[in-house]
Design a protein around this motif. Structure first.
Motif, PDB file in Angstrom:
ATOM      1  N   LEU A 145       0.864  -1.198   0.007  1.00 24.52           N
ATOM      2  CA  LEU A 145       0.003   0.070  -0.199  1.00 24.52           C
ATOM      3  C   LEU A 145       0.837   1.146  -0.109  1.00 24.52           C
ATOM      4  CD1 LEU A 145      -2.494  -1.369   2.511  1.00 24.52           C
ATOM      5  CD2 LEU A 145      -2.986  -0.901  -0.028  1.00 24.52           C
ATOM      6  N   LEU A 146       1.544   1.260  -1.022  1.00 25.81           N
ATOM      7  CA  LEU A 146       2.509   2.568  -1.303  1.00 25.81           C
ATOM      8  C   LEU A 146       2.225   3.451  -2.400  1.00 25.81           C
ATOM      9  CD1 LEU A 146       5.931   1.114  -0.519  1.00 25.81           C
ATOM     10  CD2 LEU A 146       4.489   2.160   1.023  1.00 25.81           C
ATOM     11  N   ASP A 147       2.770   4.671  -2.504  1.00 27.40           N
ATOM     12  CA  ASP A 147       2.390   5.293  -3.836  1.00 27.40           C
ATOM     13  C   ASP A 147       2.832   4.467  -4.851  1.00 27.40           C
ATOM     14  OD1 ASP A 147       3.454   7.368  -5.965  1.00 27.40           O
ATOM     15  OD2 ASP A 147       2.572   8.879  -4.514  1.00 27.40           O
ATOM     16  N   ARG A 153       4.238   5.429  -7.757  1.00 28.03           N
ATOM     17  CA  ARG A 153       5.553   5.901  -8.130  1.00 28.03           C
ATOM     18  C   ARG A 153       6.526   5.020  -7.545  1.00 28.03           C
ATOM     19  NH1 ARG A 153       6.071  12.020  -7.188  1.00 28.03           N
ATOM     20  NH2 ARG A 153       5.594  11.200  -5.127  1.00 28.03           N
ATOM     21  N   LEU A 154       6.368   4.801  -6.255  1.00 27.80           N
ATOM     22  CA  LEU A 154       7.661   3.792  -5.674  1.00 27.80           C
ATOM     23  C   LEU A 154       7.487   2.570  -5.958  1.00 27.80           C
ATOM     24  CD1 LEU A 154       7.352   5.405  -1.746  1.00 27.80           C
ATOM     25  CD2 LEU A 154       9.219   5.376  -3.530  1.00 27.80           C
ATOM     26  N   ARG A 155       6.093   1.829  -5.874  1.00 31.89           N
ATOM     27  CA  ARG A 155       6.043   0.756  -6.309  1.00 31.89           C
ATOM     28  C   ARG A 155       6.401   0.191  -7.783  1.00 31.89           C
ATOM     29  NH1 ARG A 155       0.073  -1.572  -5.948  1.00 31.89           N
ATOM     30  NH2 ARG A 155      -0.453   0.394  -6.686  1.00 31.89           N
ATOM     31  N   SER A 156       6.395   1.072  -8.562  1.00 31.54           N
ATOM     32  CA  SER A 156       6.685   0.829  -9.878  1.00 31.54           C
ATOM     33  C   SER A 156       8.521   0.849 -10.034  1.00 31.54           C
ATOM     34  CB  SER A 156       6.205   1.883 -11.209  1.00 31.54           C
ATOM     35  OG  SER A 156       6.621   3.097 -10.736  1.00 31.54           O
ATOM     36  N   ARG A 157       8.997   1.743  -9.278  1.00 30.69           N
ATOM     37  CA  ARG A 157      10.429   1.838  -9.348  1.00 30.69           C
ATOM     38  C   ARG A 157      10.957   0.623  -8.333  1.00 30.69           C
ATOM     39  NH1 ARG A 157       8.696   6.482 -10.597  1.00 30.69           N
ATOM     40  NH2 ARG A 157       9.968   8.332 -11.434  1.00 30.69           N
ATOM     41  N   PHE A 158      10.297   0.174  -7.437  1.00 29.37           N
ATOM     42  CA  PHE A 158      10.732  -1.121  -6.873  1.00 29.37           C
ATOM     43  C   PHE A 158      10.844  -2.253  -7.614  1.00 29.37           C
ATOM     44  CE2 PHE A 158       9.153   0.804  -2.464  1.00 29.37           C
ATOM     45  CZ  PHE A 158      10.279   1.716  -2.539  1.00 29.37           C
ATOM     46  N   ALA A 159       9.972  -2.261  -8.253  1.00 27.24           N
ATOM     47  CA  ALA A 159       9.501  -3.664  -9.552  1.00 27.24           C
ATOM     48  C   ALA A 159      10.678  -3.348 -10.662  1.00 27.24           C
ATOM     49  CB  ALA A 159       8.082  -3.428  -9.836  1.00 27.24           C
ATOM     50  N   GLN A 160      11.235  -2.211 -10.824  1.00 27.65           N
ATOM     51  CA  GLN A 160      11.908  -2.134 -12.034  1.00 27.65           C
ATOM     52  C   GLN A 160      13.181  -2.909 -12.058  1.00 27.65           C
ATOM     53  OE1 GLN A 160      12.309   2.222 -12.403  1.00 27.65           O
ATOM     54  NE2 GLN A 160      14.265   2.354 -11.501  1.00 27.65           N
ATOM     55  N   GLY A 161      13.642  -3.242 -10.666  1.00 26.30           N
ATOM     56  CA  GLY A 161      15.033  -4.153 -10.757  1.00 26.30           C
ATOM     57  C   GLY A 161      14.835  -5.393 -10.758  1.00 26.30           C
TER      58      GLY A 161
END
Length: 458
Positions: A267-269, A271-279
């Motif tokens: 349950l995060l923003d 923008r953060l979730r997409s950045r975390f998943a990009q790695g």
């Protein structure tokens, strides 16, 4: 320092229970200020030093930061006399001493850059690759962490490690930091829990020193952030971490994150979730029997204890929740053996773990494990269980998950509600009562509950 320490202890006292304060905080004493900027905190023994570091180190550092206006890293050291020192006035006035001779003239020299130590980076000494036991449950995550520690160039950024409580996420993260500092000592590594990140952000903001906070985290070469799911619901902290992440990522700095769930399930923003998943996203599973036995044998070897195979297999079979509980059970066995000065036999093991073995159904199943199991069973995501979606497709599994949390764990109603999107305890109370009523009327539901309970209890 004594004055700062007194204020720090008083601040911490107001934030913990009287039992915790008297047992763990009150006996602490300030030690020396070290050359790398850390301050020693003296504890009764090695166990106390390790326990206080793990459970209250962040709280103490935050309290000192507020009192002194600067971040003061702490290192915890055993000193048997720490709790016995009482400051008393001197019986006789001090005798005047002859003034020491003046120091010799300083010799000018070029400044030497001192590599940061592991503890100054926030790393815990015992969490290394050498002490990590590799098995089928964690092989891929271990390989990914090892590859990241060999960089540059960056292989996976960010490296995102997720899994249940006590499976080794924090261990792997610290192991990377230790390996990097060993191979490249001048690398700026910083480990921080998400809770500590938030606390420091609040403290520095209150002191009007936001830029100092930003510089502290955006000037590192490698940032390690533990339990990133803690940011859920903290909008200001999420915003600050978003910019910190972007600054480091844009500068080609390595980021490693851990969480109890997948990036898109938090349950995060967005923008953060997409950045975390990009790695690279890797997971840790529950260790199998062979891996649990290997963990016990390695822990016993490090402690210099002779652990027979039959005892190791008995323990590994009895405790199958997570590594932390497995090691905790072994420590109980060690403690009883030491106190009674008796060898570690099967009888002694059963005696030391009698409460655990009598109630195997009450093993400490993490709430996130129940959420994942229920979500998979009903073909939804764990995030749906924590969301505000009210259709029956989501509300029914949510009530079942709450019911199982109360049945299979020792968590209170408020604790369970907090893990389901911050719901009130009355919501959990209603859900438990509702499922209790329905299962007596609905045989299909009763079978589903039995299946889920068996899945979670094995």
């Amino acid at each position: 320092m004594e004055e700062y320490w007194s204020k720090t202890v008083a601040s911490v006292k107001a934030q913990v229970s009287p039992e915790v304060y008297n047992l763990w905080i009150k006996p602490l004493r300030p030690g020396n200020s070290l050359s790398d900027g850390r301050m020693e905190v003296l504890c009764h023994n090695d166990f106390a030093a390790d326990y206080v570091r793990s459970h209250y180190g962040s709280l103490l550092e935050s309290a000192i930061a507020v009192e002194r206006g600067i971040h003061q890293p702490l290192t915890f050291r055993a000193d048997p006399d720490a709790g016995n020192r009482i400051e008393e006035p001197e019986a006789d006035p001090p005798v005047a001493k002859q003034a020491p001779p003046p120091p010799p003239p300083a010799v000018e020299s070029l400044p030497v850059a001192v590599p940061p130590s592991a503890s100054a980076s926030g790393l815990m000494e015992r969490y290394t690759f050498e002490s990590f036991v590799v098995g089928a449950c964690n092989q891929f995550a271990h390989a990914a962490a090892s590859r990241v520690s060999d960089g540059p160039p960056l292989a996976y950024n960010p490296l995102y490690i997720h899994g249940g409580t006590g499976l080794g996420k924090t261990h792997l993260m610290h192991a990377v930091g230790h390996k990097v500092l060993k191979d490249r000592p001048h690398t700026k590594v910083r480990y921080v829990s998400s809770e500590k990140f938030m606390t420091l952000f609040i403290d520095y903001t209150r002191m009007g020193r936001v830029n100092d906070f930003k510089n502290q985290f955006r000037s590192v070469d490698m940032l390690l952030v533990d339990d990133i799911h803690f940011f859920a619901g903290k909008k200001g902290t999420q915003e600050e971490f978003f910019h910190t992440f972007n600054a480091l990522y844009g500068d080609g700095k390595q980021i490693i994150l851990t969480s109890d769930s997948l990036p898109l399930d938090m349950l995060l923003d967005d923008r953060l979730r997409s950045r975390f998943a990009q790695g690279l996203v890797v997971d840790l599973q529950l260790p199998d029997l062979e891996t649990r036995v290997a963990i016990l044998k390695k822990k016993a070897y490090v402690e210099g204890i002779d652990l027979q195979d039959d005892v190791a297999f008995f323990l590994a079979d009895a405790i199958h929740t997570n590594v932390r509980e497995l090691e905790g059970a072994l420590i109980r066995v060690f403690a009883l053996s030491s106190m009674e000065r008796a060898p570690i036999t099967m009888a002694l093991v059963k005696e030391s773990l009698r409460n655990i073995l009598k109630n195997p159904e009450r093993r400490a199943i993490p709430i996130e494990e129940i959420q994942r199991t229920v979500a998979t069973f009903y073909k939804i995501s764990p995030m749906d269980l924590r969301s505000n979606k009210r259709s029956r497709e989501f509300s029914h599994p949510r009530q079942i998950a709450m019911y199982l949390c109360k049945k299979l764990t020792n968590h209170s109603y408020p604790d369970i509600g907090e893990q389901f999107g911050g719901r009130d305890h009355t919501t959990v109370l209603y859900a438990v009562g509702r499922i209790n009523e329905k299962q007596s009327e609905d045989s299909a539901l009763a079978k589903q509950l039995q299946s889920l309970s068996e899945m979670l209890s094995h």
